[in-house]
Write an enzyme that holds these catalytic residues in place. Structure first.
Site, mmCIF file in Angstrom:
data_model
loop_
_atom_site.group_PDB
_atom_site.id
_atom_site.type_symbol
_atom_site.label_atom_id
_atom_site.label_comp_id
_atom_site.label_asym_id
_atom_site.label_seq_id
_atom_site.Cartn_x
_atom_site.Cartn_y
_atom_site.Cartn_z
ATOM 1 N N THR A 33 0.830 -1.207 0.000
ATOM 2 C CA THR A 33 0.000 0.000 0.000
ATOM 3 C C THR A 33 0.865 1.257 0.000
ATOM 4 O O THR A 33 0.388 2.327 -0.376
ATOM 5 C CB THR A 33 -0.895 0.038 1.259
ATOM 6 O OG1 THR A 33 -0.083 -0.315 2.384
ATOM 7 C CG2 THR A 33 -2.034 -0.947 1.151
ATOM 8 N N ALA A 119 14.298 -12.570 4.344
ATOM 9 C CA ALA A 119 13.152 -13.046 5.126
ATOM 10 C C ALA A 119 12.001 -12.046 5.103
ATOM 11 O O ALA A 119 10.975 -12.257 5.732
ATOM 12 C CB ALA A 119 13.582 -13.311 6.565
ATOM 13 N N SER A 122 13.438 -6.606 5.947
ATOM 14 C CA SER A 122 14.077 -5.349 5.543
ATOM 15 C C SER A 122 15.498 -5.173 6.063
ATOM 16 O O SER A 122 15.842 -4.143 6.651
ATOM 17 C CB SER A 122 13.256 -4.145 6.018
ATOM 18 O OG SER A 122 12.045 -4.186 5.407
ATOM 19 N N GLU A 156 17.554 2.472 -2.844
ATOM 20 C CA GLU A 156 16.957 1.276 -3.470
ATOM 21 C C GLU A 156 16.588 1.572 -4.924
ATOM 22 O O GLU A 156 16.853 0.770 -5.817
ATOM 23 C CB GLU A 156 15.685 0.844 -2.723
ATOM 24 C CG GLU A 156 15.893 0.457 -1.283
ATOM 25 C CD GLU A 156 16.396 -0.974 -1.100
ATOM 26 O OE1 GLU A 156 16.442 -1.733 -2.082
ATOM 27 O OE2 GLU A 156 16.764 -1.303 0.044
ATOM 28 N N ASP A 168 9.682 0.576 4.745
ATOM 29 C CA ASP A 168 10.765 -0.096 5.472
ATOM 30 C C ASP A 168 11.719 0.914 6.090
ATOM 31 O O ASP A 168 12.111 0.811 7.253
ATOM 32 C CB ASP A 168 11.556 -1.008 4.522
ATOM 33 C CG ASP A 168 10.660 -2.015 3.841
ATOM 34 O OD1 ASP A 168 9.501 -2.166 4.276
ATOM 35 O OD2 ASP A 168 11.112 -2.640 2.866
HETATM 36 C C1 GLA Z 1 8.909 -4.226 0.459
HETATM 37 C C2 GLA Z 1 9.096 -2.757 0.098
HETATM 38 C C3 GLA Z 1 8.120 -1.860 0.866
HETATM 39 C C4 GLA Z 1 6.691 -2.361 0.734
HETATM 40 C C5 GLA Z 1 6.613 -3.858 1.023
HETATM 41 C C6 GLA Z 1 5.244 -4.428 0.774
HETATM 42 O O1 GLA Z 1 9.261 -4.452 1.794
HETATM 43 O O2 GLA Z 1 10.408 -2.343 0.371
HETATM 44 O O3 GLA Z 1 8.222 -0.532 0.410
HETATM 45 O O4 GLA Z 1 6.155 -2.058 -0.518
HETATM 46 O O5 GLA Z 1 7.551 -4.604 0.267
HETATM 47 O O6 GLA Z 1 4.326 -3.893 1.640
#
Ligand code: GLA
Length: 380
Positions: A33, A119, A122, A156, A168
Protein backbone atom coordinates in the site's frame (compact mmCIF):
# COMPACT_ATOMS: atom_id res chain seq x y z
CA UNK A 1 27.96 -8.22 18.26
CA UNK A 2 29.42 -4.97 19.60
CA UNK A 3 32.59 -6.70 20.80
CA UNK A 4 33.13 -8.54 17.54
CA UNK A 5 32.69 -5.31 15.56
CA UNK A 6 34.99 -3.38 17.87
CA UNK A 7 37.79 -5.90 17.74
CA UNK A 8 37.73 -5.94 13.91
CA UNK A 9 37.48 -2.16 13.83
CA UNK A 10 40.58 -1.67 15.99
CA UNK A 11 42.49 -4.24 13.89
CA UNK A 12 41.67 -2.48 10.64
CA UNK A 13 41.26 1.17 11.53
CA UNK A 14 42.49 1.76 15.08
CA UNK A 15 40.64 3.51 17.90
CA UNK A 16 38.11 6.31 18.00
CA UNK A 17 35.02 4.85 16.31
CA UNK A 18 31.44 5.64 17.32
CA UNK A 19 28.60 3.07 17.36
CA UNK A 20 25.28 3.41 15.59
CA UNK A 21 22.47 0.90 15.13
CA UNK A 22 19.27 0.50 13.19
CA UNK A 23 16.51 -2.06 12.92
CA UNK A 24 14.64 -4.38 10.62
CA UNK A 25 10.84 -4.22 10.69
CA UNK A 26 7.61 -6.13 10.84
CA UNK A 27 4.33 -4.92 9.41
CA UNK A 28 1.08 -5.85 11.11
CA UNK A 29 -1.01 -5.01 8.06
CA UNK A 30 -0.93 -2.75 4.97
CA UNK A 31 1.16 -4.56 2.38
CA UNK A 32 2.02 -3.04 -1.02
CA UNK A 33 0.00 0.00 0.00
CA UNK A 34 2.94 2.36 0.60
CA UNK A 35 3.73 3.11 -3.04
CA UNK A 36 -0.01 3.44 -3.62
CA UNK A 37 -0.36 6.32 -1.15
CA UNK A 38 -2.14 4.12 1.39
CA UNK A 39 -1.56 3.23 5.02
CA UNK A 40 1.02 0.87 6.52
CA UNK A 41 1.32 -0.30 10.10
CA UNK A 42 4.92 -1.34 10.80
CA UNK A 43 7.22 -1.41 13.82
CA UNK A 44 10.99 -1.79 14.21
CA UNK A 45 12.25 -5.08 15.66
CA UNK A 46 15.08 -6.23 17.90
CA UNK A 47 17.09 -7.45 14.92
CA UNK A 48 19.15 -4.94 13.03
CA UNK A 49 22.47 -3.59 11.85
CA UNK A 50 25.21 -2.16 14.02
CA UNK A 51 28.27 -0.26 12.90
CA UNK A 52 31.37 1.31 14.38
CA UNK A 53 32.44 4.20 12.24
CA UNK A 54 34.83 7.15 12.16
CA UNK A 55 35.78 9.86 9.71
CA UNK A 56 39.18 9.15 8.11
CA UNK A 57 40.14 12.55 6.72
CA UNK A 58 40.20 11.33 3.08
CA UNK A 59 37.56 11.08 0.36
CA UNK A 60 37.52 7.29 0.58
CA UNK A 61 34.92 5.09 2.24
CA UNK A 62 36.45 1.88 3.59
CA UNK A 63 34.09 -0.82 4.76
CA UNK A 64 34.22 -4.23 6.34
CA UNK A 65 31.15 -6.47 6.52
CA UNK A 66 31.60 -8.97 9.36
CA UNK A 67 28.82 -11.30 8.21
CA UNK A 68 30.36 -11.73 4.78
CA UNK A 69 33.93 -11.40 5.95
CA UNK A 70 34.47 -8.98 3.08
CA UNK A 71 36.21 -5.68 2.62
CA UNK A 72 35.15 -3.01 0.10
CA UNK A 73 36.03 0.58 -0.62
CA UNK A 74 34.90 3.34 -2.91
CA UNK A 75 35.77 6.94 -3.52
CA UNK A 76 33.41 9.84 -2.94
CA UNK A 77 35.07 11.72 -5.82
CA UNK A 78 34.21 9.29 -8.59
CA UNK A 79 30.88 7.91 -9.78
CA UNK A 80 31.94 4.28 -9.90
CA UNK A 81 29.31 1.90 -8.55
CA UNK A 82 30.98 -0.76 -6.35
CA UNK A 83 31.25 -4.17 -8.00
CA UNK A 84 29.93 -6.13 -5.02
CA UNK A 85 26.25 -5.72 -4.21
CA UNK A 86 26.33 -4.92 -0.47
CA UNK A 87 28.54 -1.76 -0.62
CA UNK A 88 26.08 -0.26 -3.11
CA UNK A 89 23.66 0.40 -0.27
CA UNK A 90 26.24 2.54 1.50
CA UNK A 91 27.47 4.10 -1.74
CA UNK A 92 23.85 5.04 -2.48
CA UNK A 93 23.31 6.51 0.97
CA UNK A 94 26.40 8.73 0.52
CA UNK A 95 25.24 9.92 -2.91
CA UNK A 96 21.63 10.50 -1.82
CA UNK A 97 22.76 12.40 1.29
CA UNK A 98 24.85 14.71 -0.87
CA UNK A 99 21.93 15.23 -3.29
CA UNK A 100 19.90 16.53 -0.36
CA UNK A 101 22.53 19.05 0.62
CA UNK A 102 24.20 16.94 3.30
CA UNK A 103 27.98 16.92 3.62
CA UNK A 104 29.70 13.55 3.27
CA UNK A 105 33.38 12.94 3.99
CA UNK A 106 35.41 9.73 3.83
CA UNK A 107 34.94 7.25 6.66
CA UNK A 108 35.95 3.83 7.90
CA UNK A 109 33.29 1.44 9.15
CA UNK A 110 32.88 -2.13 10.31
CA UNK A 111 29.35 -3.45 10.54
CA UNK A 112 27.38 -6.59 11.32
CA UNK A 113 23.74 -7.53 11.47
CA UNK A 114 21.30 -10.10 12.74
CA UNK A 115 18.33 -9.41 10.44
CA UNK A 116 17.87 -12.64 8.50
CA UNK A 117 18.50 -11.94 4.81
CA UNK A 118 15.68 -12.49 2.34
CA UNK A 119 13.15 -13.05 5.13
CA UNK A 120 11.11 -9.93 4.33
CA UNK A 121 12.36 -8.15 7.46
CA UNK A 122 14.08 -5.35 5.54
CA UNK A 123 17.72 -6.02 6.19
CA UNK A 124 18.57 -3.59 3.39
CA UNK A 125 16.51 -0.77 4.93
CA UNK A 126 18.24 -1.43 8.25
CA UNK A 127 21.61 -1.05 6.55
CA UNK A 128 20.60 2.13 4.73
CA UNK A 129 19.06 3.74 7.81
CA UNK A 130 22.03 2.86 9.98
CA UNK A 131 24.45 4.62 7.62
CA UNK A 132 22.09 7.49 6.75
CA UNK A 133 21.70 8.17 10.47
CA UNK A 134 25.40 7.80 11.24
CA UNK A 135 26.57 10.09 8.42
CA UNK A 136 23.95 12.69 9.33
CA UNK A 137 25.13 12.67 12.93
CA UNK A 138 28.88 12.54 12.27
CA UNK A 139 28.72 15.34 9.71
CA UNK A 140 26.27 17.40 11.74
CA UNK A 141 24.01 17.70 8.70
CA UNK A 142 20.79 18.19 10.62
CA UNK A 143 18.61 16.31 8.11
CA UNK A 144 15.32 15.17 9.65
CA UNK A 145 14.26 11.55 10.03
CA UNK A 146 11.94 11.64 7.02
CA UNK A 147 14.81 12.83 4.85
CA UNK A 148 16.96 9.98 6.18
CA UNK A 149 14.20 7.52 5.29
CA UNK A 150 13.97 9.02 1.78
CA UNK A 151 17.75 8.67 1.40
CA UNK A 152 17.38 4.92 1.99
CA UNK A 153 14.39 4.61 -0.33
CA UNK A 154 16.16 6.49 -3.14
CA UNK A 155 19.18 4.27 -2.66
CA UNK A 156 16.96 1.28 -3.47
CA UNK A 157 15.51 3.07 -6.51
CA UNK A 158 18.70 4.46 -7.96
CA UNK A 159 21.41 1.96 -7.03
CA UNK A 160 19.68 -1.35 -6.27
CA UNK A 161 16.88 -1.52 -8.86
CA UNK A 162 13.91 -1.83 -6.48
CA UNK A 163 11.15 0.74 -6.83
CA UNK A 164 10.07 0.29 -3.22
CA UNK A 165 7.77 2.46 -1.14
CA UNK A 166 8.75 4.29 2.04
CA UNK A 167 7.55 1.78 4.66
CA UNK A 168 10.76 -0.10 5.47
CA UNK A 169 13.06 2.90 5.79
CA UNK A 170 10.35 4.81 7.66
CA UNK A 171 9.95 2.02 10.23
CA UNK A 172 13.68 1.62 10.55
CA UNK A 173 14.17 5.35 11.22
CA UNK A 174 11.07 6.08 13.33
CA UNK A 175 10.71 2.80 15.26
CA UNK A 176 10.16 2.94 19.04
CA UNK A 177 10.18 0.10 21.54
CA UNK A 178 6.70 -1.29 22.17
CA UNK A 179 5.01 0.87 19.51
CA UNK A 180 3.65 0.19 16.07
CA UNK A 181 3.33 3.17 13.76
CA UNK A 182 0.48 3.84 11.38
CA UNK A 183 1.75 5.90 8.49
CA UNK A 184 -0.31 7.57 5.82
CA UNK A 185 2.12 7.23 2.93
CA UNK A 186 0.47 10.03 0.98
CA UNK A 187 0.41 12.79 3.60
CA UNK A 188 3.22 11.27 5.73
CA UNK A 189 1.11 11.78 8.85
CA UNK A 190 1.85 9.10 11.39
CA UNK A 191 0.70 7.94 14.77
CA UNK A 192 2.28 5.61 17.32
CA UNK A 193 0.10 2.81 18.71
CA UNK A 194 1.29 0.96 21.82
CA UNK A 195 1.27 -2.72 20.93
CA UNK A 196 0.99 -5.04 23.84
CA UNK A 197 -1.66 -7.63 23.04
CA UNK A 198 -2.48 -9.26 26.35
CA UNK A 199 -3.01 -12.98 25.84
CA UNK A 200 -1.51 -13.08 22.33
CA UNK A 201 1.92 -13.29 20.76
CA UNK A 202 3.23 -12.25 17.37
CA UNK A 203 5.52 -14.83 15.82
CA UNK A 204 7.22 -14.97 12.45
CA UNK A 205 7.69 -18.23 10.60
CA UNK A 206 10.45 -17.94 8.04
CA UNK A 207 10.06 -20.28 5.08
CA UNK A 208 13.75 -19.67 4.27
CA UNK A 209 12.84 -19.45 0.61
CA UNK A 210 13.53 -16.42 -1.51
CA UNK A 211 12.39 -16.56 -5.09
CA UNK A 212 14.53 -15.36 -7.93
CA UNK A 213 13.38 -12.29 -9.82
CA UNK A 214 11.47 -11.00 -6.80
CA UNK A 215 12.70 -7.46 -7.47
CA UNK A 216 11.45 -7.33 -11.03
CA UNK A 217 8.13 -8.93 -10.01
CA UNK A 218 7.82 -6.26 -7.30
CA UNK A 219 8.44 -3.47 -9.82
CA UNK A 220 5.84 -4.99 -12.15
CA UNK A 221 3.23 -4.92 -9.38
CA UNK A 222 3.92 -1.24 -8.92
CA UNK A 223 3.53 -0.57 -12.63
CA UNK A 224 0.16 -2.36 -12.68
CA UNK A 225 -1.06 -0.14 -9.85
CA UNK A 226 0.12 3.01 -11.60
CA UNK A 227 -1.65 2.03 -14.83
CA UNK A 228 -4.89 1.32 -12.95
CA UNK A 229 -4.67 4.64 -11.07
CA UNK A 230 -4.02 6.54 -14.32
CA UNK A 231 -7.10 4.94 -15.93
CA UNK A 232 -9.30 5.85 -12.96
CA UNK A 233 -7.93 9.40 -12.97
CA UNK A 234 -9.41 9.96 -16.43
CA UNK A 235 -12.87 9.76 -14.83
CA UNK A 236 -11.91 11.11 -11.41
CA UNK A 237 -9.13 13.69 -11.63
CA UNK A 238 -8.67 13.71 -7.84
CA UNK A 239 -7.14 10.22 -7.99
CA UNK A 240 -3.36 10.54 -7.81
CA UNK A 241 -2.79 7.17 -6.15
CA UNK A 242 -4.84 3.99 -6.05
CA UNK A 243 -5.53 4.70 -2.39
CA UNK A 244 -7.57 7.74 -3.51
CA UNK A 245 -9.94 5.53 -5.48
CA UNK A 246 -13.23 4.02 -4.44
CA UNK A 247 -13.84 0.42 -5.33
CA UNK A 248 -16.71 1.39 -7.67
CA UNK A 249 -14.41 3.72 -9.60
CA UNK A 250 -12.15 0.77 -10.29
CA UNK A 251 -15.15 -1.17 -11.60
CA UNK A 252 -15.81 1.65 -14.07
CA UNK A 253 -12.49 1.05 -15.83
CA UNK A 254 -12.64 -2.74 -15.83
CA UNK A 255 -12.87 -2.94 -19.62
CA UNK A 256 -10.11 -0.40 -20.14
CA UNK A 257 -7.29 -2.06 -18.21
CA UNK A 258 -5.99 -5.61 -18.32
CA UNK A 259 -7.57 -8.16 -16.01
CA UNK A 260 -4.18 -8.50 -14.31
CA UNK A 261 -3.97 -4.78 -13.55
CA UNK A 262 -7.57 -4.93 -12.34
CA UNK A 263 -7.02 -7.67 -9.76
CA UNK A 264 -3.81 -6.02 -8.50
CA UNK A 265 -5.74 -2.78 -7.96
CA UNK A 266 -8.65 -4.65 -6.38
CA UNK A 267 -6.28 -6.04 -3.76
CA UNK A 268 -4.72 -2.64 -2.99
CA UNK A 269 -8.03 -0.81 -2.55
CA UNK A 270 -9.20 -3.54 -0.15
CA UNK A 271 -5.94 -3.48 1.78
CA UNK A 272 -6.01 0.29 2.33
CA UNK A 273 -9.36 -0.11 4.09
CA UNK A 274 -8.16 -3.13 6.10
CA UNK A 275 -5.42 -1.10 7.80
CA UNK A 276 -8.02 1.35 9.09
CA UNK A 277 -10.26 -1.51 10.21
CA UNK A 278 -7.35 -3.12 12.07
CA UNK A 279 -6.61 0.15 13.89
CA UNK A 280 -10.27 0.43 14.98
CA UNK A 281 -10.25 -3.17 16.15
CA UNK A 282 -7.02 -2.65 18.08
CA UNK A 283 -8.50 0.32 19.88
CA UNK A 284 -11.39 -1.91 20.98
CA UNK A 285 -8.93 -4.67 21.98
CA UNK A 286 -10.67 -6.88 19.42
CA UNK A 287 -7.83 -9.16 18.34
CA UNK A 288 -10.13 -11.67 16.71
CA UNK A 289 -11.08 -9.04 14.11
CA UNK A 290 -7.43 -8.05 13.67
CA UNK A 291 -6.62 -11.70 12.95
CA UNK A 292 -9.51 -12.15 10.54
CA UNK A 293 -8.33 -9.14 8.55
CA UNK A 294 -4.81 -10.60 8.45
CA UNK A 295 -6.24 -13.73 6.81
CA UNK A 296 -8.08 -11.56 4.31
CA UNK A 297 -4.80 -9.85 3.48
CA UNK A 298 -3.16 -13.20 2.94
CA UNK A 299 -5.91 -14.25 0.58
CA UNK A 300 -5.52 -11.01 -1.38
CA UNK A 301 -1.74 -11.22 -1.55
CA UNK A 302 -1.94 -14.83 -2.64
CA UNK A 303 -4.83 -14.82 -5.14
CA UNK A 304 -5.06 -11.25 -6.41
CA UNK A 305 -1.64 -9.70 -5.95
CA UNK A 306 0.07 -13.06 -6.53
CA UNK A 307 3.13 -12.48 -4.37
CA UNK A 308 2.78 -15.61 -2.23
CA UNK A 309 4.30 -19.04 -2.83
CA UNK A 310 3.41 -22.64 -1.88
CA UNK A 311 5.47 -22.50 1.33
CA UNK A 312 3.74 -19.34 2.59
CA UNK A 313 0.28 -20.56 1.58
CA UNK A 314 0.93 -23.83 3.38
CA UNK A 315 1.78 -22.01 6.62
CA UNK A 316 -1.20 -19.66 6.45
CA UNK A 317 -3.52 -22.59 5.72
CA UNK A 318 -2.10 -24.59 8.62
CA UNK A 319 -2.54 -21.59 10.93
CA UNK A 320 -6.21 -21.34 9.92
CA UNK A 321 -6.71 -25.06 10.49
CA UNK A 322 -5.22 -24.79 13.97
CA UNK A 323 -7.43 -21.82 14.92
CA UNK A 324 -4.54 -19.37 15.04
CA UNK A 325 -6.07 -15.87 15.33
CA UNK A 326 -4.37 -14.36 12.26
CA UNK A 327 -1.71 -15.28 9.72
CA UNK A 328 -0.44 -13.84 6.48
CA UNK A 329 2.57 -13.38 4.25
CA UNK A 330 4.53 -10.34 5.39
CA UNK A 331 6.55 -7.77 3.42
CA UNK A 332 7.09 -7.82 -0.31
CA UNK A 333 6.37 -11.56 -0.64
CA UNK A 334 7.84 -14.14 -3.04
CA UNK A 335 9.16 -16.05 -0.02
CA UNK A 336 10.19 -14.88 3.43
CA UNK A 337 7.96 -15.03 6.51
CA UNK A 338 4.38 -15.31 7.61
CA UNK A 339 3.40 -13.13 10.54
CA UNK A 340 1.11 -14.89 13.00
CA UNK A 341 -1.06 -13.58 15.80
CA UNK A 342 -1.38 -16.51 18.19
CA UNK A 343 -3.13 -16.96 21.53
CA UNK A 344 -0.61 -17.63 24.31
CA UNK A 345 -2.08 -21.05 25.06
CA UNK A 346 -1.81 -22.16 21.41
CA UNK A 347 1.69 -20.83 20.79
CA UNK A 348 3.81 -23.91 21.67
CA UNK A 349 1.51 -26.32 19.90
CA UNK A 350 1.31 -24.16 16.76
CA UNK A 351 5.04 -23.55 16.47
CA UNK A 352 5.82 -27.25 17.02
CA UNK A 353 3.21 -28.43 14.50
CA UNK A 354 4.19 -25.85 11.90
CA UNK A 355 7.88 -26.76 12.20
CA UNK A 356 7.24 -30.50 11.90
CA UNK A 357 4.68 -30.34 9.10
CA UNK A 358 6.72 -27.82 7.14
CA UNK A 359 9.76 -30.07 7.23
CA UNK A 360 7.65 -33.05 6.17
CA UNK A 361 6.18 -31.13 3.23
CA UNK A 362 9.20 -29.18 1.94
CA UNK A 363 12.19 -31.17 3.18
CA UNK A 364 13.86 -28.31 5.03
CA UNK A 365 13.39 -26.47 8.30
CA UNK A 366 11.59 -23.20 8.85
CA UNK A 367 12.87 -20.63 11.35
CA UNK A 368 10.91 -19.10 14.19
CA UNK A 369 11.33 -15.51 15.37
CA UNK A 370 9.39 -14.03 18.27
CA UNK A 371 8.55 -10.41 17.57
CA UNK A 372 9.92 -7.80 19.95
CA UNK A 373 9.03 -4.25 18.89
CA UNK A 374 12.12 -2.14 19.43
CA UNK A 375 13.88 1.15 18.71
CA UNK A 376 14.92 2.22 15.22
CA UNK A 377 18.01 4.15 14.09
CA UNK A 378 20.12 5.57 16.92
CA UNK A 379 23.54 6.36 18.27
CA UNK A 380 24.63 3.84 20.89
C1 GLA B 1 8.91 -4.23 0.46
C2 GLA B 1 9.10 -2.76 0.10
C3 GLA B 1 8.12 -1.86 0.87
C4 GLA B 1 6.69 -2.36 0.73
C5 GLA B 1 6.61 -3.86 1.02
C6 GLA B 1 5.24 -4.43 0.77
O1 GLA B 1 9.26 -4.45 1.79
O2 GLA B 1 10.41 -2.34 0.37
O3 GLA B 1 8.22 -0.53 0.41
O4 GLA B 1 6.16 -2.06 -0.52
O5 GLA B 1 7.55 -4.60 0.27
O6 GLA B 1 4.33 -3.89 1.64
Amino acid sequence: MKDIIHSKFTDLFGEGGVFYASAGRINLIGEHTDYNGGYVFPGAIDKGIMTEIKLNGTSKVRLFAIDRDEYAEFSLDEDILPGQHWPRYIYGVCRETAKRGGKVAGFDAVFAGDVPLGAGLSSSAALESCFAYAINDLMDNGLDLFTLARIGQSTEHNYCGVKCGIMDQFASCFGKAGQLIRLNCKTLEYQYFPFNPVGYKLVLLDTCVKHMLADSAYNKRRESCERAAAAIKQNHPEVDFLSDSKRVWLDEVRGKITEEDFIRAEYVIGEVQRVLDVCDALERGDYETVGELMYQTHFGLSRLYEVSCPELDFLARLARKMDVTGSRVMGGGFGGCTINLVKDELYDQFVAAASAKFREEFGHDLKVYDVVISDGARKL
